[in-house]
Design a protein around this motif. Structure first.
Motif, PDB file in Angstrom:
ATOM      1  N   PRO A 158       0.832  -1.210   0.000  1.00 25.54           N
ATOM      2  CA  PRO A 158       0.000   0.000   0.000  1.00 25.54           C
ATOM      3  C   PRO A 158       0.863   1.256   0.000  1.00 25.54           C
ATOM      4  N   VAL A 159       0.601   2.149  -0.947  1.00 27.74           N
ATOM      5  CA  VAL A 159       1.437   3.342  -1.085  1.00 27.74           C
ATOM      6  C   VAL A 159       0.602   4.573  -1.421  1.00 27.74           C
ATOM      7  N   TRP A 160       1.198   5.707  -1.112  1.00 24.55           N
ATOM      8  CA  TRP A 160       0.688   6.992  -1.573  1.00 24.55           C
ATOM      9  C   TRP A 160       1.506   7.391  -2.801  1.00 24.55           C
ATOM     10  N   GLN A 161       0.801   7.728  -3.869  1.00 30.46           N
ATOM     11  CA  GLN A 161       1.469   8.250  -5.064  1.00 30.46           C
ATOM     12  C   GLN A 161       1.348   9.771  -5.035  1.00 30.46           C
ATOM     13  N   VAL A 162       2.477  10.436  -4.868  1.00 29.35           N
ATOM     14  CA  VAL A 162       2.505  11.894  -4.854  1.00 29.35           C
ATOM     15  C   VAL A 162       3.070  12.358  -6.193  1.00 29.35           C
ATOM     16  N   VAL A 163       2.221  13.013  -6.983  1.00 32.67           N
ATOM     17  CA  VAL A 163       2.622  13.477  -8.313  1.00 32.67           C
ATOM     18  C   VAL A 163       3.108  14.915  -8.197  1.00 32.67           C
ATOM     19  N   LEU A 164       4.320  15.159  -8.711  1.00 33.34           N
ATOM     20  CA  LEU A 164       4.913  16.495  -8.640  1.00 33.34           C
ATOM     21  C   LEU A 164       4.806  17.210  -9.975  1.00 33.34           C
ATOM     22  N   ASP A 165       4.930  18.518  -9.920  1.00 28.41           N
ATOM     23  CA  ASP A 165       4.964  19.319 -11.135  1.00 28.41           C
ATOM     24  C   ASP A 165       6.188  18.898 -11.953  1.00 28.41           C
ATOM     25  N   GLY A 166       5.966  18.521 -13.199  1.00 30.13           N
ATOM     26  CA  GLY A 166       7.051  17.988 -14.015  1.00 30.13           C
ATOM     27  C   GLY A 166       6.857  16.521 -14.324  1.00 30.13           C
ATOM     28  N   GLY A 167       5.871  15.891 -13.660  1.00 34.91           N
ATOM     29  CA  GLY A 167       5.535  14.513 -13.992  1.00 34.91           C
ATOM     30  C   GLY A 167       6.195  13.445 -13.151  1.00 34.91           C
TER      31      GLY A 167
END
Length: 223
Positions: A141-150
């Motif tokens: 189980p994970v959190w996907q943190v999407v940053l500016d830039g992909g």
């Protein structure tokens, strides 16, 4: 020699596209520094803390334990327990009490603290162990943190650690690797009949080409 020449031409038509694909994907993967692909350059330097275990500390758990890992998180000694059923639990070694799972807000704080540009969060989404994104490739189980830039940063819900960093280059590299080994489904199988067959045909065509090259040189020498 005429027969070899015909075989060489037909093999060229047959394996020409795979050979070009292998060379193009190989060139791309070799041209990009692997640290940039893995996102290693985005990880901010973290001062190593000495692991200080409280006297007599030993984590207790009701589940059957497969692995115990002690780390320092936010200045306190933490035990990460992995059970035989792959469940993960964090325990504060000072108090012996379990630590709650990482929330969306906490996951973003971890990324901001440890990843360059980590404050530029576009979105944060949770994924169960059996439904993780393809670019993560692990069952946890994970959190996907999407940053500016992909860039995708994966924070373990139960570990509180950054488990993976996937840049845009990583995803392009991963696709190129899938083409290179002719396995776009899992991108992990490097030994399968299609790849072996085309590699063998390519080798045979190269050997015939070498033979024809020396034959032509010999013919010109007698003219």
């Amino acid at each position: 020699m005429l027969r070899l020449s015909k075989w060489h031409i037909w093999l060229g038509w047959l394996v020409g596209v795979p050979v070009v694909m292998w060379m193009a994907t190989g060139l791309f993967m070799a041209a990009r520094p692997v640290d940039e692909v893995r996102g290693t350059h985005l990880r901010l330097p973290v001062e190593q803390e000495e692991l200080i275990l409280p006297q007599g500390a030993w984590p207790q758990s009701e589940q059957s334990i497969k692995e115990v890992r002690a780390v320092m998180q936010d200045g306190r000694a933490i035990a990460i327990l992995t059970g035989l059923n792959r469940d993960v639990t964090r325990i504060d070694l000072e108090t012996g009490s379990p630590i709650s799972s990482v929330t969306s807000e906490r996951a973003q704080q971890i990324v901001e603290k440890r990843i360059e540009g980590g404050e530029k969060v576009v979105s944060a989404q949770f994924f169960d162990a059996d439904a993780t994104p393809f670019d993560f490739r692990r069952h946890m189980p994970v959190w996907q943190v999407v940053l500016d830039g992909g860039t995708h940063v994966y924070v373990g819900r139960d570990t509180g650690e950054i488990e993976a960093v996937r840049t845009r280059w990583w995803r392009v590299f991963d696709f190129a690797w899938g083409l290179h080994i002719m396995d776009l489904r899992t991108r992990e199988e490097t030994s399968h009949p299609i790849l072996i067959a085309f590699a063998a045909l390519g080798l045979i065509g190269s050997i015939i080409g070498c033979i024809l090259m020396f034959r032509r040189r010999k013919t010109r020498a007698f003219k």
